[in-house]
Design a protein around this motif. Sequence first.
Motif, PDB file in Angstrom:
ATOM      1  N   GLN A 168     -33.125-127.026   4.738  1.00 60.62           N
ATOM      2  CA  GLN A 168     -32.204-126.935   5.721  1.00 60.62           C
ATOM      3  C   GLN A 168     -31.064-126.151   5.239  1.00 60.62           C
ATOM      4  OE1 GLN A 168     -32.244-128.160   8.892  1.00 60.62           O
ATOM      5  NE2 GLN A 168     -34.187-128.824   8.109  1.00 60.62           N
ATOM      6  N   GLN A 169     -30.832-126.023   4.032  1.00 60.72           N
ATOM      7  CA  GLN A 169     -29.702-125.237   3.252  1.00 60.72           C
ATOM      8  C   GLN A 169     -30.056-123.833   3.518  1.00 60.72           C
ATOM      9  OE1 GLN A 169     -28.941-126.193  -0.897  1.00 60.72           O
ATOM     10  NE2 GLN A 169     -27.754-128.088  -0.339  1.00 60.72           N
ATOM     11  N   ALA A 170     -31.305-123.425   3.081  1.00 59.14           N
ATOM     12  CA  ALA A 170     -31.832-122.301   3.349  1.00 59.14           C
ATOM     13  C   ALA A 170     -31.730-121.649   4.845  1.00 59.14           C
ATOM     14  CB  ALA A 170     -33.201-122.217   2.832  1.00 59.14           C
ATOM     15  N   LEU A 171     -31.980-122.509   5.766  1.00 56.13           N
ATOM     16  CA  LEU A 171     -32.156-122.154   7.223  1.00 56.13           C
ATOM     17  C   LEU A 171     -30.558-121.816   7.617  1.00 56.13           C
ATOM     18  CD1 LEU A 171     -34.410-124.606   9.042  1.00 56.13           C
ATOM     19  CD2 LEU A 171     -34.864-122.239   8.393  1.00 56.13           C
ATOM     20  N   GLN A 172     -29.658-122.559   6.931  1.00 62.68           N
ATOM     21  CA  GLN A 172     -28.223-122.242   7.227  1.00 62.68           C
ATOM     22  C   GLN A 172     -27.528-121.047   6.685  1.00 62.68           C
ATOM     23  OE1 GLN A 172     -26.135-125.842   6.130  1.00 62.68           O
ATOM     24  NE2 GLN A 172     -26.975-127.102   7.879  1.00 62.68           N
ATOM     25  N   LYS A 173     -28.269-120.853   5.337  1.00 64.94           N
ATOM     26  CA  LYS A 173     -27.903-119.563   4.602  1.00 64.94           C
ATOM     27  C   LYS A 173     -28.226-118.490   5.468  1.00 64.94           C
ATOM     28  CE  LYS A 173     -28.023-117.379   0.231  1.00 64.94           C
ATOM     29  NZ  LYS A 173     -27.165-116.703   0.420  1.00 64.94           N
ATOM     30  N   PHE A 174     -29.469-118.575   5.986  1.00 68.56           N
ATOM     31  CA  PHE A 174     -30.202-117.241   6.692  1.00 68.56           C
ATOM     32  C   PHE A 174     -29.989-117.396   8.307  1.00 68.56           C
ATOM     33  CE2 PHE A 174     -32.828-117.653   2.881  1.00 68.56           C
ATOM     34  CZ  PHE A 174     -32.729-116.389   2.426  1.00 68.56           C
ATOM     35  N   GLY A 175     -29.132-118.007   8.894  1.00 71.48           N
ATOM     36  CA  GLY A 175     -28.497-118.203  10.194  1.00 71.48           C
ATOM     37  C   GLY A 175     -29.044-119.010  11.112  1.00 71.48           C
ATOM     38  N   GLY A 176     -30.086-119.897  10.752  1.00 70.96           N
ATOM     39  CA  GLY A 176     -30.771-120.395  11.425  1.00 70.96           C
ATOM     40  C   GLY A 176     -31.892-119.924  12.400  1.00 70.96           C
ATOM     41  N   TYR A 177     -32.622-120.919  13.144  1.00 69.71           N
ATOM     42  CA  TYR A 177     -33.701-120.315  13.968  1.00 69.71           C
ATOM     43  C   TYR A 177     -33.169-119.154  15.106  1.00 69.71           C
ATOM     44  CZ  TYR A 177     -36.468-123.726  11.857  1.00 69.71           C
ATOM     45  OH  TYR A 177     -37.209-124.714  10.843  1.00 69.71           O
ATOM     46  N   THR A 178     -31.937-119.449  15.551  1.00 67.82           N
ATOM     47  CA  THR A 178     -31.573-118.354  16.352  1.00 67.82           C
ATOM     48  C   THR A 178     -31.157-117.024  16.085  1.00 67.82           C
ATOM     49  OG1 THR A 178     -29.281-118.860  16.203  1.00 67.82           O
ATOM     50  CG2 THR A 178     -30.445-120.010  18.042  1.00 67.82           C
ATOM     51  N   SER A 179     -31.002-117.107  14.591  1.00 69.78           N
ATOM     52  CA  SER A 179     -30.706-115.620  13.995  1.00 69.78           C
ATOM     53  C   SER A 179     -32.255-115.393  13.707  1.00 69.78           C
ATOM     54  CB  SER A 179     -30.103-115.862  12.495  1.00 69.78           C
ATOM     55  OG  SER A 179     -30.031-114.778  11.790  1.00 69.78           O
ATOM     56  N   PHE A 180     -33.264-116.031  13.482  1.00 70.96           N
ATOM     57  CA  PHE A 180     -34.684-115.594  13.151  1.00 70.96           C
ATOM     58  C   PHE A 180     -35.369-114.996  14.463  1.00 70.96           C
ATOM     59  CE2 PHE A 180     -35.227-119.292   9.868  1.00 70.96           C
ATOM     60  CZ  PHE A 180     -34.712-118.503   8.927  1.00 70.96           C
ATOM     61  N   GLN A 181     -34.854-115.513  15.792  1.00 67.52           N
ATOM     62  CA  GLN A 181     -35.393-114.984  16.972  1.00 67.52           C
ATOM     63  C   GLN A 181     -34.688-113.659  17.284  1.00 67.52           C
ATOM     64  OE1 GLN A 181     -34.552-118.503  19.622  1.00 67.52           O
ATOM     65  NE2 GLN A 181     -36.292-119.286  19.052  1.00 67.52           N
ATOM     66  N   ASN A 182     -33.280-113.601  16.799  1.00 65.07           N
ATOM     67  CA  ASN A 182     -32.591-112.064  16.927  1.00 65.07           C
ATOM     68  C   ASN A 182     -33.348-111.245  16.308  1.00 65.07           C
ATOM     69  OD1 ASN A 182     -30.927-113.326  18.832  1.00 65.07           O
ATOM     70  ND2 ASN A 182     -29.479-113.636  17.509  1.00 65.07           N
ATOM     71  N   LEU A 183     -33.764-111.586  14.854  1.00 59.36           N
ATOM     72  CA  LEU A 183     -34.380-110.738  13.840  1.00 59.36           C
ATOM     73  C   LEU A 183     -35.614-110.272  14.540  1.00 59.36           C
ATOM     74  CD1 LEU A 183     -33.748-112.317  10.436  1.00 59.36           C
ATOM     75  CD2 LEU A 183     -33.003-110.064  11.115  1.00 59.36           C
ATOM     76  N   GLN A 184     -36.415-111.123  15.163  1.00 60.96           N
ATOM     77  CA  GLN A 184     -37.843-110.660  15.759  1.00 60.96           C
ATOM     78  C   GLN A 184     -37.524-109.783  16.760  1.00 60.96           C
ATOM     79  OE1 GLN A 184     -40.840-113.799  16.130  1.00 60.96           O
ATOM     80  NE2 GLN A 184     -40.868-113.078  18.375  1.00 60.96           N
ATOM     81  N   LEU A 185     -36.240-110.023  17.841  1.00 65.68           N
ATOM     82  CA  LEU A 185     -36.132-109.231  18.703  1.00 65.68           C
ATOM     83  C   LEU A 185     -35.877-107.899  18.543  1.00 65.68           C
ATOM     84  CD1 LEU A 185     -35.734-109.041  21.978  1.00 65.68           C
ATOM     85  CD2 LEU A 185     -33.452-109.874  21.613  1.00 65.68           C
ATOM     86  N   GLU A 186     -34.937-107.774  17.357  1.00 63.20           N
ATOM     87  CA  GLU A 186     -34.502-106.475  16.778  1.00 63.20           C
ATOM     88  C   GLU A 186     -35.790-105.919  16.173  1.00 63.20           C
ATOM     89  OE1 GLU A 186     -32.138-103.321  15.745  1.00 63.20           O
ATOM     90  OE2 GLU A 186     -31.589-105.245  17.064  1.00 63.20           O
ATOM     91  N   THR A 187     -36.690-106.407  15.525  1.00 61.45           N
ATOM     92  CA  THR A 187     -38.081-105.873  15.093  1.00 61.45           C
ATOM     93  C   THR A 187     -38.592-105.388  15.979  1.00 61.45           C
ATOM     94  OG1 THR A 187     -37.724-107.427  13.225  1.00 61.45           O
ATOM     95  CG2 THR A 187     -39.809-106.276  13.545  1.00 61.45           C
ATOM     96  N   HIS A 188     -38.779-105.932  17.214  1.00 62.68           N
ATOM     97  CA  HIS A 188     -39.478-105.569  18.323  1.00 62.68           C
ATOM     98  C   HIS A 188     -39.087-104.263  19.035  1.00 62.68           C
ATOM     99  CE1 HIS A 188     -42.304-105.756  21.700  1.00 62.68           C
ATOM    100  NE2 HIS A 188     -41.155-105.867  22.552  1.00 62.68           N
ATOM    101  N   HIS A 189     -37.745-104.183  18.911  1.00 63.83           N
ATOM    102  CA  HIS A 189     -36.785-103.051  19.611  1.00 63.83           C
ATOM    103  C   HIS A 189     -37.203-101.697  18.763  1.00 63.83           C
ATOM    104  CE1 HIS A 189     -35.305-104.745  22.980  1.00 63.83           C
ATOM    105  NE2 HIS A 189     -34.706-105.783  22.284  1.00 63.83           N
ATOM    106  N   GLN A 190     -37.063-102.083  17.324  1.00 59.93           N
ATOM    107  CA  GLN A 190     -37.171-100.792  16.283  1.00 59.93           C
ATOM    108  C   GLN A 190     -38.757-100.399  16.288  1.00 59.93           C
ATOM    109  OE1 GLN A 190     -36.157-102.395  12.497  1.00 59.93           O
ATOM    110  NE2 GLN A 190     -33.859-102.139  13.056  1.00 59.93           N
ATOM    111  N   LYS A 191     -39.744-101.123  16.537  1.00 61.11           N
ATOM    112  CA  LYS A 191     -41.062-100.707  16.784  1.00 61.11           C
ATOM    113  C   LYS A 191     -41.004-100.070  18.107  1.00 61.11           C
ATOM    114  CE  LYS A 191     -45.767-102.630  17.269  1.00 61.11           C
ATOM    115  NZ  LYS A 191     -46.552-103.995  17.548  1.00 61.11           N
ATOM    116  N   LEU A 192     -40.457-100.464  19.010  1.00 59.65           N
ATOM    117  CA  LEU A 192     -40.589 -99.529  20.412  1.00 59.65           C
ATOM    118  C   LEU A 192     -39.787 -98.330  20.270  1.00 59.65           C
ATOM    119  CD1 LEU A 192     -41.179 -99.763  23.492  1.00 59.65           C
ATOM    120  CD2 LEU A 192     -38.978-100.550  24.088  1.00 59.65           C
TER     121      LEU A 192
END
Length: 142
Positions: free
Chosen positions: A50-74
Amino acid sequence: MELSEKHIAFIENSLALYGVENKDLKEDLVDHICTYIENQDADDFNMLYQQALQKFGGYTSFQNLQLETHHQKLAKQIITVNKLKFSAGFIVILLLVMSLVFQMMQWPYANAWLLGAILISVLIILPVHFYANYKKSIHKYS
């Protein structure tokens, strides 16, 4: 804390459940979370997770990272397509100039140069252009 395969599988499954689908991103996130947990002195996995998730911004941050990765690939795909269009356009211009020179000098094969320019325009540049616009329109709304 020493992580077992069970802990790592739990982290991978939880990331998959929360929508992280990109394989490379998932591997990086698992690696970062595992490194954070292993560098802590406590032995409670759930608390450290739980601390690790909070440190890295939580699941919404992970989804934003995935979206950004997708945009960079495009963006990389669009750059590649634009380079192809530019190269093909340069060849078309070269063929048109050659055709014009051959026409002016009344040399043979002037029409062949013109036909080559038209074929490259119709068979390469136009389909690539419409494909790029199609890809942009799909990703604009996602």
